[in-house]
Design a protein around this motif. Structure first.
Motif, PDB file in Angstrom:
ATOM      1  N   THR A 124       0.823  -1.203   0.000  1.00 53.37           N
ATOM      2  CA  THR A 124       0.000   0.000   0.000  1.00 53.37           C
ATOM      3  C   THR A 124       0.860   1.256   0.000  1.00 53.37           C
ATOM      4  N   GLY A 125       0.556   2.163  -0.951  1.00 51.97           N
ATOM      5  CA  GLY A 125       1.166   3.486  -0.952  1.00 51.97           C
ATOM      6  C   GLY A 125       0.161   4.500  -0.431  1.00 51.97           C
ATOM      7  N   GLY A 126       0.501   5.220   0.624  1.00 54.30           N
ATOM      8  CA  GLY A 126      -0.448   6.137   1.232  1.00 54.30           C
ATOM      9  C   GLY A 126      -0.069   7.604   1.146  1.00 54.30           C
ATOM     10  N   SER A 127       1.010   7.897   0.417  1.00 56.40           N
ATOM     11  CA  SER A 127       1.458   9.270   0.194  1.00 56.40           C
ATOM     12  C   SER A 127       2.467   9.209  -0.943  1.00 56.40           C
ATOM     13  N   LEU A 128       2.918  10.358  -1.409  1.00 55.70           N
ATOM     14  CA  LEU A 128       3.909  10.367  -2.477  1.00 55.70           C
ATOM     15  C   LEU A 128       5.198   9.674  -2.037  1.00 55.70           C
ATOM     16  N   SER A 129       5.697  10.042  -0.868  1.00 57.10           N
ATOM     17  CA  SER A 129       6.957   9.450  -0.395  1.00 57.10           C
ATOM     18  C   SER A 129       6.785   7.966  -0.087  1.00 57.10           C
ATOM     19  N   GLU A 130       5.658   7.609   0.512  1.00 58.57           N
ATOM     20  CA  GLU A 130       5.419   6.205   0.840  1.00 58.57           C
ATOM     21  C   GLU A 130       5.227   5.373  -0.420  1.00 58.57           C
ATOM     22  N   SER A 131       4.600   5.939  -1.433  1.00 59.51           N
ATOM     23  CA  SER A 131       4.434   5.231  -2.702  1.00 59.51           C
ATOM     24  C   SER A 131       5.790   4.964  -3.353  1.00 59.51           C
ATOM     25  N   LYS A 132       6.696   5.946  -3.265  1.00 55.59           N
ATOM     26  CA  LYS A 132       8.050   5.746  -3.794  1.00 55.59           C
ATOM     27  C   LYS A 132       8.751   4.613  -3.055  1.00 55.59           C
ATOM     28  N   GLU A 133       8.620   4.607  -1.740  1.00 59.68           N
ATOM     29  CA  GLU A 133       9.258   3.570  -0.929  1.00 59.68           C
ATOM     30  C   GLU A 133       8.648   2.198  -1.232  1.00 59.68           C
ATOM     31  N   ALA A 134       7.323   2.167  -1.396  1.00 59.13           N
ATOM     32  CA  ALA A 134       6.643   0.911  -1.716  1.00 59.13           C
ATOM     33  C   ALA A 134       7.130   0.366  -3.054  1.00 59.13           C
ATOM     34  N   LEU A 135       7.327   1.245  -4.020  1.00 62.54           N
ATOM     35  CA  LEU A 135       7.789   0.803  -5.336  1.00 62.54           C
ATOM     36  C   LEU A 135       9.234   0.329  -5.299  1.00 62.54           C
ATOM     37  N   GLU A 136      10.059   0.974  -4.508  1.00 59.44           N
ATOM     38  CA  GLU A 136      11.433   0.499  -4.350  1.00 59.44           C
ATOM     39  C   GLU A 136      11.442  -0.933  -3.832  1.00 59.44           C
ATOM     40  N   LEU A 137      10.579  -1.208  -2.863  1.00 53.37           N
ATOM     41  CA  LEU A 137      10.478  -2.558  -2.317  1.00 53.37           C
ATOM     42  C   LEU A 137       9.895  -3.514  -3.351  1.00 53.37           C
ATOM     43  N   ALA A 138       8.871  -3.071  -4.064  1.00 54.00           N
ATOM     44  CA  ALA A 138       8.223  -3.930  -5.058  1.00 54.00           C
ATOM     45  C   ALA A 138       9.198  -4.382  -6.136  1.00 54.00           C
ATOM     46  N   HIS A 139      10.150  -3.527  -6.474  1.00 51.03           N
ATOM     47  CA  HIS A 139      11.117  -3.869  -7.526  1.00 51.03           C
ATOM     48  C   HIS A 139      12.145  -4.912  -7.071  1.00 51.03           C
ATOM     49  N   THR A 140      12.128  -5.274  -5.801  1.00 54.58           N
ATOM     50  CA  THR A 140      13.086  -6.272  -5.307  1.00 54.58           C
ATOM     51  C   THR A 140      12.593  -7.699  -5.491  1.00 54.58           C
ATOM     52  N   ASP A 141      11.318  -7.874  -5.880  1.00 50.33           N
ATOM     53  CA  ASP A 141      10.758  -9.230  -5.986  1.00 50.33           C
ATOM     54  C   ASP A 141       9.630  -9.217  -7.011  1.00 50.33           C
ATOM     55  N   SER A 142       9.622 -10.191  -7.895  1.00 48.44           N
ATOM     56  CA  SER A 142       8.615 -10.248  -8.959  1.00 48.44           C
ATOM     57  C   SER A 142       7.211 -10.467  -8.430  1.00 48.44           C
ATOM     58  N   ARG A 143       7.082 -10.880  -7.173  1.00 47.58           N
ATOM     59  CA  ARG A 143       5.770 -11.155  -6.582  1.00 47.58           C
ATOM     60  C   ARG A 143       5.198  -9.963  -5.820  1.00 47.58           C
TER      61      ARG A 143
END
Length: 304
Positions: free
Chosen positions: A51-70
């Motif tokens: 879940t991304g709940g702000s601009l900065s949190e969405s960026k952080e969520a995407l950084e994590l998402a890019h570490t695993d295809s799932r």
């Protein structure tokens, strides 16, 4: 958990400090997100939407998402954080959210978490929430992504605004739903899905309403590290799968137990177990139906 059931957690706050061992600003143990994810995959999770709940949190969520295809992510601004639109200019903030989506098309599966929260106006006033909820719906029109919606004591206004944008909505879910049967019907009339977690199952009335959700509109989530199924909840008696836990102050990297009081994706099976029991449905068939619902809503255009 039986290994022939598979799950997609549609709402996991994996960027929360608790997964770095930080609680209320104080470090209680070493970061353990890698162990949380290992348990999730071993426990039948096939995909997780962060879940991304702000601009900065969405960026952080995407950084994590890019570490695993799932791992995947949402991008948006939570109603209690809509004051952030005023930090520079609303147009700039919205444009930055839009750019984030464009730059991460393979990972962003929904606009959100956004919506209305009238229970916590101490964080952001109602008029600000209304204005920037409406503004963010432009993202749905521009990017043709489903909505990941937050709604607390605000169903009438949420539905009213969504009605105005109905032609531009590409599906979506009201997550962590805990509303009345009347609110449920209004949301279903918009052809939206309903996301259920432990917070959706806290009262007998909740159970009665949840039992009436059409199966083809039902999704499940943990909303971790929040919204665990607690022993005080009326549906807890239906929980079969239980994980060992240890207090956060005593947790170590050598310990494979869950941190007591901190929810995580592997617990999604408990939500399924309660739903199957109160709806009197076969748990395996229900798990398969929910998985298909989730795939069609969020992943039909993904190559994964």
């Amino acid at each position: 958990m039986a290994n022939f059931k598979k799950y997609i957690d549609i709402g996991a706050n994996l960027t929360d400090g608790m997964y770095r061992g930080i609680y209320h600003g104080l470090r209680k143990h070493d970061p353990d997100l890698h162990k949380v994810l290992d348990r999730a995959w071993s426990g039948g999770l096939n995909k997780i939407i962060i879940t991304g709940g702000s601009l900065s949190e969405s960026k952080e969520a995407l950084e994590l998402a890019h570490t695993d295809s799932r791992l995947f992510s949402t991008v948006g601004c939570h109603p209690t954080r809509c004051d952030e639109f005023l930090s520079d200019s609303p147009e700039t903030y919205l444009s930055d959210l839009s750019d984030l989506i464009l730059e991460n098309k393979d990972k962003v599966v929904a606009i959100g978490e956004f919506g209305l929260d009238y229970e916590r106006q101490n964080f952001c006033q109602k008029d600000v929430q209304l204005k920037y909820f409406d503004l963010q719906l432009q993202l749905c029109h521009n990017h043709k992504l489903p909505l990941f919606l937050h709604c607390r004591a605000a169903a009438d206004d949420l539905v009213s605004i969504l009605e105005k944008h109905r032609d531009n909505i590409t599906g979506g879910v009201v997550h962590s739903f805990d509303g009345s049967y009347n609110a449920l019907q209004k949301i279903l009339d918009l052809n939206l899905h309903i996301g259920i977690n432990g917070c959706s199952l806290r009262t007998e009335e909740n159970l009665e309403v949840v039992a009436k959700i059409p199966q083809d509109k039902l999704l499940i989530e943990t909303d971790c590290p929040w919204c665990e199924v607690k022993p005080t909840h009326p549906g807890h008696k239906h929980v079969v799968t239980k994980q060992p836990t240890v207090k956060k102050e005593k947790w170590t990297l050598e310990n494979d137990s869950l941190v007591k009081g901190r929810n995580e994706p592997v617990n999604i099976v408990q939500v399924l177990e309660i739903l199957a029991a109160i709806r009197n449905e076969d748990i395996h068939q229900l798990a398969e139906a929910i998985y298909e619902n989730t795939t069609k809503l969020f992943f039909k255009n993904k190559s994964c």
